[in-house]
Each structure stands twice: as C-alpha cells, then as structure tokens.
Write a protein that holds these residues in place. Structure first.
Motif, PDB file in Angstrom:
ATOM      1  N   ALA A  25     -49.119 -72.707  97.873  1.00 19.19           N
ATOM      2  CA  ALA A  25     -47.927 -73.023  98.664  1.00 19.19           C
ATOM      3  C   ALA A  25     -46.771 -72.107  98.297  1.00 19.19           C
ATOM      4  O   ALA A  25     -46.614 -71.710  97.143  1.00 19.19           O
ATOM      5  N   LYS A  26     -45.940 -71.778  99.295  1.00 19.53           N
ATOM      6  CA  LYS A  26     -44.773 -70.921  99.092  1.00 19.53           C
ATOM      7  C   LYS A  26     -43.515 -71.656  99.537  1.00 19.53           C
ATOM      8  O   LYS A  26     -43.558 -72.519 100.421  1.00 19.53           O
ATOM      9  N   TYR A  27     -42.389 -71.285  98.920  1.00 15.11           N
ATOM     10  CA  TYR A  27     -41.120 -71.956  99.223  1.00 15.11           C
ATOM     11  C   TYR A  27     -40.015 -70.932  99.388  1.00 15.11           C
ATOM     12  O   TYR A  27     -39.907 -69.985  98.609  1.00 15.11           O
ATOM     13  N   ASP A  28     -39.205 -71.112 100.425  1.00 19.12           N
ATOM     14  CA  ASP A  28     -38.039 -70.270 100.632  1.00 19.12           C
ATOM     15  C   ASP A  28     -36.791 -71.120 100.418  1.00 19.12           C
ATOM     16  O   ASP A  28     -36.553 -72.081 101.164  1.00 19.12           O
ATOM     17  N   GLU A  29     -35.993 -70.773  99.419  1.00 22.64           N
ATOM     18  CA  GLU A  29     -34.835 -71.586  99.063  1.00 22.64           C
ATOM     19  C   GLU A  29     -33.738 -71.558 100.127  1.00 22.64           C
ATOM     20  O   GLU A  29     -32.952 -72.503 100.231  1.00 22.64           O
ATOM     21  N   VAL A  30     -33.669 -70.485 100.892  1.00 25.56           N
ATOM     22  CA  VAL A  30     -32.622 -70.374 101.911  1.00 25.56           C
ATOM     23  C   VAL A  30     -32.909 -71.303 103.090  1.00 25.56           C
ATOM     24  O   VAL A  30     -32.067 -72.106 103.493  1.00 25.56           O
TER      25      VAL A  30
END
Length: 229
Positions: free
Chosen positions: A70-75
C-alpha cells in the motif's frame, strides 16, 4: 447472486466494476480501525486494487501493516494499492487540473490522483488564480489539449468561470474551504461556481476532489473512445 460481499459491518459492492467500470472506493474518514483494515483486505482480494480517500497517516500505518504494498500520499490523503496485474502501463487521454492557489492543492491532488488511479493522464497547473490572470493565460495550450478541466478554488471561486470562458471542453468546478470568515467554509466559492455565467461548467461538493476526478475520468474515457471511432 447478491452482488455484494457481507462483512456484517459493511456490504462490499462486488458488482460495482461490472456496472460502472470502476471498483468500489473506500472513504476512510470516520471508519473504525479494524473495519477499515478488513475492508481493504477484502477489496484487494476481490479486485486486485483499492483506492481509499480521506485517510489519516495513522490509518495508513494500519493498512500498510496488513498490506505492505500500500502507498500513501500525505497531500491528497489517498491510500492506493494495486497488484502488478492491475497497474496501469499507459494512461489515456488528458485531464487538466488547475488550482487558484497553493492552498487548494490538497483537494486538487485528490482529484488528480483519483483520475490517475482510474487510468487517466493528468496535467497540472497550480497557483493560477485570477489575482494574477497572466499565470493562467500562460497555460492556454495545456488547457486546449485537455478533454476536460478540473478547476479547484476557494475564496470567491472565480477560477472556474474564467476557465469556462476559455475552453471548448467540460469544466468541473471544485469549491474548497480555503478562505477567511466570509468564505463560510467554501460556501461562497460554491455559490459563485453554481451561479457562473460561463457555459459548460458543472460543480461538485465543497472539497470533493474525488468526485471531480471520477467524473473527469468518465468524460475523458468518452473523449478517447470518440476519437478512436
């Protein structure tokens, strides 16, 4: 055949992609931790891909522990997960995503990354608001190459009207909650966009980047299909 998967606390729409072309997306905000993890695991088993919106860093940590890829983009606060078989090797068409200001970028990125996850090519033009309209006009070529344009703006929300008067394709206006007191949490921008005199503008809810990215992808698909006939 029920068309959904029963998890007691959720009924996952297993038939969504057959009906609409896209699998179910997870709205993460407010979901109990163990419910969220179970939903992600099951959707990944069913579809080989999962898109989650409005996720916190803490929620991502839980998902990452259960699903390491899984990947996460904080913006944008998006969690994305795709098996090797589901990863898009080539994005299609072109969607332009524009913001009035830098503070609008989180909502714009939710729209842009949703569209990219769903298979659309995205061009970005950020901080091109009407207080320095030459910045927007310098992006005319980019706007004219797009199959649709997403205009993201808070404050008075004028960006969508200006873009609507410049392009021949649909414009999806996204009001944001960016602004001082009289912006009323995005209501002022929403009303401006709804009352626009420019043609070809549709409006989604305040801060609803996901909704804009989804609709833009549907328009983009139709445009690409039309050009290939």
């Amino acid at each position: 055949m029920s068309g959904y998967d029963e998890l007691d606390f959720a009924k996952l729409d297993t038939d969504r992609k057959n009906r609409t072309g896209f699998p179910e997306t997870v709205f993460c905000q407010g979901k109990k931790d163990e419910f969220l993890v179970d939903i992600f695991i099951r959707l990944f088993e069913l579809n080989g891909e999962v898109l989650g919106t409005r996720a916190s860093a803490q929620q991502f940590a839980l998902i990452k522990k259960a699903l390491p890829s899984a990947k996460y983009d904080e913006v944008s606060r998006i969690i994305s997960l795709q098996s090797e078989q589901k990863k898009k090797t080539e994005l299609i068409g072109n969607i332009a995503v524009c913001t009035a200001g830098t503070a609008d970028i989180p909502v714009a990125e939710e729209a842009a990354q949703t569209a990219e996850f769903l298979g659309s090519r995205v061009s970005r033009a950020y901080d091109v608001g009407v207080s320095g309209i030459h910045r927007l006009l310098s992006k005319r070529d980019m706007l004219n190459e797009a199959n649709c344009v997403i205009a993201v703006a808070g404050m008075e929300g004028a960006l969508a009207s200006v873009i609507g008067g410049l392009v021949s394709v649909p414009v999806i206006a996204v009001p944001t909650s960016v602004g001082y007191g009289a912006s009323l949490g995005g209501l002022s921008a929403l009303l401006t966009m709804i009352n626009s005199c420019a043609n070809g503008i549709s409006v989604v809810n305040i801060d609803n980047g996901y909704g804009a990215g989804y609709i833009a992808t549907q328009i983009n698909r139709l445009a690409v299909k039309g050009k290939s006939i």
